[in-house]
Each structure stands twice: as C-alpha cells, then as structure tokens.
Design an enzyme around this catalytic site. Structure first.
Site, PDB file in Angstrom:
ATOM      1  CB  ALA A  78      -0.873   0.347   1.260  1.00 29.00           C
ATOM      2  CB  ALA A  79       3.777   2.610   2.411  1.00 31.25           C
TER       3      ALA A  79
ATOM      4  CG  ASP B 287       0.938  -0.449  -7.411  1.00 26.65           C
ATOM      5  OD1 ASP B 287       0.486  -0.904  -8.625  1.00 26.65           O
ATOM      6  OD2 ASP B 287       0.577   0.803  -7.213  1.00 26.65           O
TER       7      ASP B 287
ATOM      8  CB  CYS C 131       4.123   2.583 -11.919  1.00 28.95           C
ATOM      9  SG  CYS C 131       5.220   2.108 -11.328  1.00 28.95           S
TER      10      CYS C 131
ATOM     11  N   GLY D 249      -1.688   6.340  -1.928  1.00 26.72           N
ATOM     12  CA  GLY D 249      -2.774   7.141  -3.496  1.00 26.72           C
ATOM     13  C   GLY D 249      -3.597   6.574  -3.471  1.00 26.72           C
ATOM     14  CE  LYS D 250      -1.738   2.205  -8.306  1.00 31.84           C
ATOM     15  NZ  LYS D 250      -0.559   2.738  -7.639  1.00 31.84           N
TER      16      LYS D 250
END
Length: 523
Positions: free
Chosen positions: A339-340, A408, A461, A343-344
C-alpha cells in the site's frame, strides 16, 4: 509529514514501488563523492562563509546532483522538499563545498527543479558532449565529481535551456573557481566556450543513427539519453518509431494531476474554484470525474495548503484508473497488499461512502504511519486499517479472505520515467529477472487472500510486457481457479488491450504508463 505524503502521492504506489528496498542499487562507475576531493572543508562552523558572487541556483543544483548520483537520494523528493526550504538547502551547500550563497527565492527554486531534473534526464547526452570536448577519454573518466556536475549544468543550460551562453559560462566558471580551485574554473571555461562555438556553427559532435541494431541503439541511447539496454528492449517490443516517441516523452517536463478529495465531500468543482482563485492553469480530466490536470503551478498549490488541508492529492490519472479497475463498493473489505505511500488506498477509501474497510499492508512501518496521518486529514481514517507485514508472510499465517485484493506490485517503474528522472540510471537489465521473480511470489501470496468469487487486481507502473501480461499469463497457468475479467466496463475503451487488461500508454494517453489485470476467483 501528512503534507509530505500527499505531495508524494504522484510517486505513490506507482513510482515509490519502482524502488523496492530489497533490490540492490545500481553500482556507480565513479568513486563515491567525498568533500575531501575538493580540498579540506571545515566541518560545521558557527560563522557562515557567505559568498554573494556565486549563482545560488547553480550551487544548490550541483550539490543536489551530487547527493542524487553518489548518495542515492531520489531526484523528485529532493526537488519537492526544496520548494520553500532555501535555508535548508544552504546548509547542504555549505557542508559540501564550504560556503553559502544568498538564500534561494521562488524563482531560484524553480530553476533548481528544472536544472536538476533536466540534467539528470539528459545525463548520457551531456556526458557525450563533455567527453567529446575533453582532450582525451581519460580526462573525462577521471574527472572529480563536483567538476563534472558543474559542467553538466553548464552544458544543459546552454544546449537544452537556451540560456544566454556567455552568462552561463561566466557563472559556472565562477562556481568552479570558488568551490574547487582556479584551475578548475579555467577548465570549465575552455569546455563551455568550445561548446558555445560548436552550437553556433550547428556542429555539435553527436552520433548518427546508422550501422547494425546495436550501433543504432547506442546512438539512440545517446541522442535521447537512456540506457542502451532500455532502448534495445523498447525497440524490440514497440518498434523504432514508438520507442523514439516514448523516449521523447520521458525527456519532457512532466505534468501532474490533482484528485479532489471526495472523502471530505470535496467535489472537482470545489477544487477548480480553489485553483481559479490561485490562478493556477488547469484542465479537466477526460477520464475521471475527480481529477484535474495541471502543467504548472504545483508549487502554488502546495504553498496554499491544499494538500495539507486534505482538499486534494497529487495523483496521476493512471493510478486513478487502476482504482476504477478495482471498483471499490460500499461495504466491501479490500486489502491493498503493497500500500505505502497510499495514494490508491486513500482513493479507494473515499469510494466506500463510509461503509466497508481498506486494509493497507506494507513492509515499511514508517510509511504506514504517514499514511495513517494523511488518512486523518482526508477524513477517511475510519475506513483504513494498516497492517505492518510482508505480504508473503501474512498470507501464510492468516486465513482471512477479502472481497477484493489489490496487488500494486514493486516493478521497474518504466512507465513513470518522465516523473522519476533518476530512475532510468538506477535500473539494470538484471533487475528485470529479480523483479519478475518477486512479482510471481507476491501474486501467489495475494491469491490466497481472495475469497471465492472475489477479485484480484494485479497492477504495475511499468509498460514492460514481461512484468505485465507475462506475469498474469504465468500466474493463470499456476492458478487455473482464476480467470480474466475484462476491464471493458471499468475504464474507457482506449485503455483496454486485446486481452482485456488495462494499459495506459504515456505517448498515446499523456499519462504515466501503468498496467492492471482484473482476475476473478471461481466460486
């Protein structure tokens, strides 16, 4: 600290994950910088050694570039921290080169951001020109670090910024003489004056794109300032024309997007009203109703307190579209597995309308703490629970399953090179094998946390097929209980691949490059 996280959301799960701590940093070919190489510098001094003749933005830029290349700092974080912190910059300058200049004003800070980012982006191109103008290759290879940074700044300002050439020469010569020694200033003078003469004659010593594939790749890598391995990889996957367009995009000044914080009932119209009052030029996102694009004025937004107050976040639309692929619904339990800085996580929490929970997991406890603080300013802290753990360990020791899992994943970051100017130089071809192995491990672990009938979203990304489609295809062979759920109904059709995945193309969409696959577990 909460403001810093909000400002860093554009690095967010997308760019920060591009530099996982488990990977070894790229080895530098030059020796690490030590101030001793320029002569003795008094440690700390109570009386400031003030020099009002040296250009402040060039002194600060040279020191930042030293910290980035030899100290492992991130260019984007240094640039953003520098905004409004001129006095802090001077302490770094004094410790590194032994004197202070006058404090930086807003114009100086903008110049520092431009010069540092541009010099890093164009490093290979600049070094080619500097090396060509030296007496021999050995002179360039053995050049002391600070002298090299001063030359890079001068060449960048003359060639890429079209600053008045002789003013650039004089200012950089002065910096070299004061920071190093008179002979260094003479050397800078000789190199930069040769460069000015060649530019005026339109005779810069640049390579031609000719010969076999390897020779062409080397020439393109120099002309567009990217690593050779990266150029060859893109030509292989994208073709020469698209690879060239991508490199041009990466070398342009990046734009940013702001997301209105709907978790605080801030609408895009509210955000636009604030931007109008600040006279910040903007345009509405064509893809997401919460987002606004800006090309300039980000410093104004920060100084006005919009991030600190939780009015908005800096977040690329590609990251927002990944959240669209997840499609958080009120009442759902969703885990953001890496997570860190969050943003999402914050965007997903704002989609829950006060019902449900986002479980934000990360191995970095400090960044999770900052995420928690930012969640309070965004008024979504009641919808976020942080978990300090490695996903692989957590999945082995917990039987809890979730409606949706967002992975992510740490990746190469090849989709965000326009914003992360230094990342291209910190990546090696060997990293790709390590990354794909890690991504496979994380996907296997994430799959254990998805309930039957639940959704697993894998995102990066990156624009690299091996990190994206390749990982999903390998995962589906290992996990036949999962199937692809095409993203057609979640994002605009221009972002949907033939396999039903989400892919944002920097050149096509003018966004960061990103990828997402939506996978459903059988009932």
């Amino acid at each position: 600290m909460a403001q810093l996280l909000s400002f860093r959301v554009y690095l967010s799960a997308e760019t920060q994950k591009a530099s996982p701590g488990s990977f070894k940093r790229t080895q530098k070919t030059r020796k690490p910088f030590s101030p001793d190489r320029r002569g003795p510098v008094a440690p700390s001094r109570k009386s400031q050694n003030l020099n009002l003749e040296v250009s402040p933005h060039r002194a600060v830029s040279a020191v930042r570039l030293m910290r980035i290349e030899y100290g492992g700092a991130f260019a984007d974080l240094l640039n953003e921290k520098g905004k409004g912190s001129g006095s802090n910059e001077m302490s770094y300058v004094e410790r590194t080169i032994g004197f202070r200049t006058r404090d930086l004003d807003d114009r100086d800070l903008r110049l520092v951001t431009d010069v540092v980012g541009g010099t890093i982006r164009w490093r290979r191109y600049l070094d080619h020109l500097i090396g060509s103008l030296c007496h021999n290759e050995r002179t360039f290879r053995n050049m002391e670090p600070l002298l090299l940074q001063i030359l890079r700044i001068g060449v960048y300002e003359i060639i890429k910024r079209d600053m008045p050439p002789y003013a650039v020469v004089d200012e950089n010569v002065r910096l070299a003489k004061v920071a190093l020694r008179p002979g260094a200033g003479d050397f800078v003078n000789g190199i930069l004056r040769k460069l000015v003469s060649l530019k005026e004659k339109d005779a810069l010593p640049l390579p031609k794109v000719e010969g076999d594939d390897r020779a062409q790749a080397r020439a393109l890598a120099t002309l567009h300032s990217h690593p050779v391995w990266m150029v060859r990889r893109w030509v292989k996957y994208l073709g020469l024309d698209e690879a060239t367009k991508l490199m041009i995009w990466n070398n342009n000044d990046p734009g940013f997007s702001l997301r209105a914080n709907t978790g605080r009932d801030i609408t895009r119209a509210d955000l636009v009203e604030r931007l109008n009052s600040l006279k910040v030029p903007h345009e509405l996102s064509l893809h997401l109703e919460e987002f606004v694009r800006i090309k300039t004025g980000l410093q104004t937004v920060v100084q006005a307190g919009l991030l600190k107050e939780g009015i908005c976040s800096v977040q690329d639309e590609s990251a927002g579209l990944i959240v669209s692929v997840v499609k958080p619904q009120p009442g759902e339990r969703i885990i953001d597995a890496c997570a860190a800085p969050g943003g999402k996580t914050l965007f997903m929490a704002s989609c829950l309308k006060g019902q449900g929970m986002i479980y934000a997991m990360d191995v970095n406890e400090g960044r999770l703490r900052i995420l928690g603080e930012t969640a309070k300013s965004h008024q979504v802290d009641g919808l976020i629970t942080t978990i300090h753990s490695d996903l692989r360990v957590f999945a082995e020791t917990n039987e809890v399953q979730y409606d949706k899992v967002l992975l992510d994943a740490p990746c190469s970051g090849l989709g965000v090179l326009s914003k992360r100017a230094d990342l291209r130089w910190n990546r090696k071809l060997e990293d790709m094998l390590e990354l794909t192995k890690l991504q496979d491990e994380l996907l296997d672990s994430a799959s254990k946390l998805v309930k039957h009938g639940g959704v697993l979203v894998y995102s990066t990304c990156s624009i690299d097929p091996e990190e994206n489609e390749g990982r999903v295809e390998a995962f589906l062979l290992r996990h036949p209980e999962f199937t692809i759920d095409p993203v057609t109904s979640f994002v605009p059709s221009s972002f949907v691949t033939s396999q039903g995945f989400f892919l944002s193309n920097p050149v096509k969409h003018s966004l960061d490059g990103a990828f997402a696959a939506r996978l459903v577990r059988a009932l």
